[in-house]
Design an enzyme around this catalytic site. Structure first.
Site, short mmCIF file in Angstrom:
data_model
loop_
_atom_site.label_atom_id
_atom_site.label_comp_id
_atom_site.label_asym_id
_atom_site.label_seq_id
_atom_site.Cartn_x
_atom_site.Cartn_y
_atom_site.Cartn_z
N TYR A 101 3.27 5.53 3.66
CA TYR A 101 4.93 5.00 3.14
C TYR A 101 5.43 4.67 1.34
O TYR A 101 6.74 5.27 1.13
CB TYR A 101 4.08 3.17 2.98
CG TYR A 101 5.70 2.17 2.41
CD1 TYR A 101 6.67 2.06 2.64
CD2 TYR A 101 5.05 1.05 1.76
CE1 TYR A 101 7.45 1.46 2.80
CE2 TYR A 101 6.97 0.47 1.12
CZ TYR A 101 7.93 1.08 1.08
OH TYR A 101 8.96 -0.31 1.02
N SER A 102 4.18 4.95 0.41
CA SER A 102 4.99 4.76 -1.14
C SER A 102 5.78 6.53 -1.18
O SER A 102 6.86 6.16 -2.20
CB SER A 102 4.40 4.73 -2.23
OG SER A 102 3.50 3.69 -1.57
#
Ligand SMILES: NC(=O)c1ccc[n+]([C@@H]2O[C@H](COP(=O)([O-])OP(=O)(O)OC[C@H]3O[C@@H](n4cnc5c(N)ncnc54)[C@H](O)[C@@H]3O)[C@@H](O)[C@H]2O)c1
Length: 329
Positions: free
Chosen positions: A156-157
């Site tokens: 996600y990051s």
């Protein structure tokens, strides 16, 4: 101004949309209404936006549209010729990115690329987009924009970090302004049911066990939704430097955080008191990909836009809790 808000049925997008309705703006919202969490909640947020539109007798048009579909998204850009795009649509959630990384590739990378291309083609003046505090990984606190953000702990990051670098390249090449906002755990009314404060409320109320990660030691910089809205409105109003001069690339990144931490266990304590119930707690270890603690240094944003972030945790949680009890009655 003609403003596009993507992810308008989402937690942050709903409040952002309401804040721009009226004020002589034409606001268009896009969302695919995916079922990552309750689609009823998303539909209800849209109804709430519609109420605001009727109240203010103002223009708001919603399109159910999948942003990875370039042609469909293009037809909306072509019809409205937006001045500003506030891109909030994404596959959010840290934990889910371990289960279903492809969703993140589609919504956060391919769809983001489509947005950049369309901003280029239709000469959008300013693209404001959501990034995240989780790009900082396990760095030393507090995180400032100068802190290294090249070591994200999960996909996600990584997708959000890729948005920042892609934006820089497009700003450089095609001379439009891009602003990335690294949100620090946003909470408040109409919130997201997958996030700890909301999930805990649901579970305690149903007398179910709540999993307390990292044995409750996690600390998070919790940022109240109205503070985020105030900041985005100021950023949009600042029309300075739409056009680049010389070789300066107009691509900026800002932290948006309250700059105070709250322990996970404090959220549980607040809810126990408010619900007058004792939570069944199961203490578990830190989960893969989770950050230890977060704390923002948001001086850059505060100084640039003369902003004060000051909603205290107890006040913000009270607003969330009152809304929750009303909505789920
Ligand atoms: N809430 C937070 O604490 C937080 C923290 C850091 C970053 N962010 C970022 O802020 C943004 C908004 O977050 P939120 O909390 O409102 O999340 P949210 O999930 O409530 O809202 C996102 C919305 O985007 C829509 N969407 C997702 N993929 C789409 C696609 N491919 N096409 C069209 N619509 C799509 C979803 O249906 C949803 O309604 C996201 O980019 C998120 O990653 C949020």
């Amino acid at each position: 101004m003609k403003i596009l808000i993507t992810g308008c049925a989402g937690f942050i997008g709903h409040s952002v949309s309401k804040s721009f309705i009226g004020k002589k703006n034409s606001v268009v919202g896009i969302d695919n209404l995916n079922n990552y969490y309750s689609t009823k909640l998303k539909q209800d947020r849209l109804k709430d936006i519609d109420k605001e539109k009727r109240l203010k007798k103002s223009f708001f048009k919603f399109y159910r549209c999948e942003l990875k579909n370039f042609q469909k998204t293009r037809s909306i850009f072509k019809k409205y010729k937006f001045d500003i795009v506030i891109h909030l649509a994404a596959q959010a959630g840290v934990r889910y990115s371990l289960e279903n990384p492809r969703k993140y590739l589609e919504s956060n990378v391919i769809s983001f690329f489509n947005i950049l291309e369309l901003c280029k083609i239709f000469k959008v003046k300013h693209l404001i987009y959501a990034s995240t505090s989780s790009v900082y990984g396990d760095n030393i606190l507090p995180f400032s924009e100068k802190t290294n953000s090249d070591k994200p702990l999960q996909f996600y990051s990584a997708t959000k970090k890729s948005n920042e670098v892609m934006s820089y390249a497009y700003s450089n090449l095609y001379k439009f302004k891009t602003t990335g906002l690294r949100f620090f755990t946003v909470y408040g009314p109409w919130g997201r049911p997958d996030m700890a404060y909301y999930k805990f409320t649901n579970l305690i109320k149903k007398n179910k066990t709540i999993p307390i990660h990292n044995n409750g030691k996690h600390k998070r910089d919790l940022t109240y939704i109205s503070d985020i809205i105030q900041a985005i409105n100021k950023i949009v109003k600042n029309k300075k430097s739409y056009i680049q001069r010389g070789n300066k690339v107009n691509s900026k990144i800002f932290n948006i955080g309250n700059s105070k931490t709250v322990k996970l266990i404090d959220i549980v304590n607040f809810l126990e008191k408010s619900l007058k119930m004792k939570a069944k707690k199961k203490f578990v270890n830190k989960q893969p990909g989770e950050m230890l603690d977060t704390l923002s240094n948001s001086k850059k944003l505060r100084n640039n836009f003369r902003l004060k972030f000051n909603t205290p945790f107890n006040k913000g949680m009270r607003s969330f809790f009152d809304w929750y009890m009303h909505y789920h009655k």
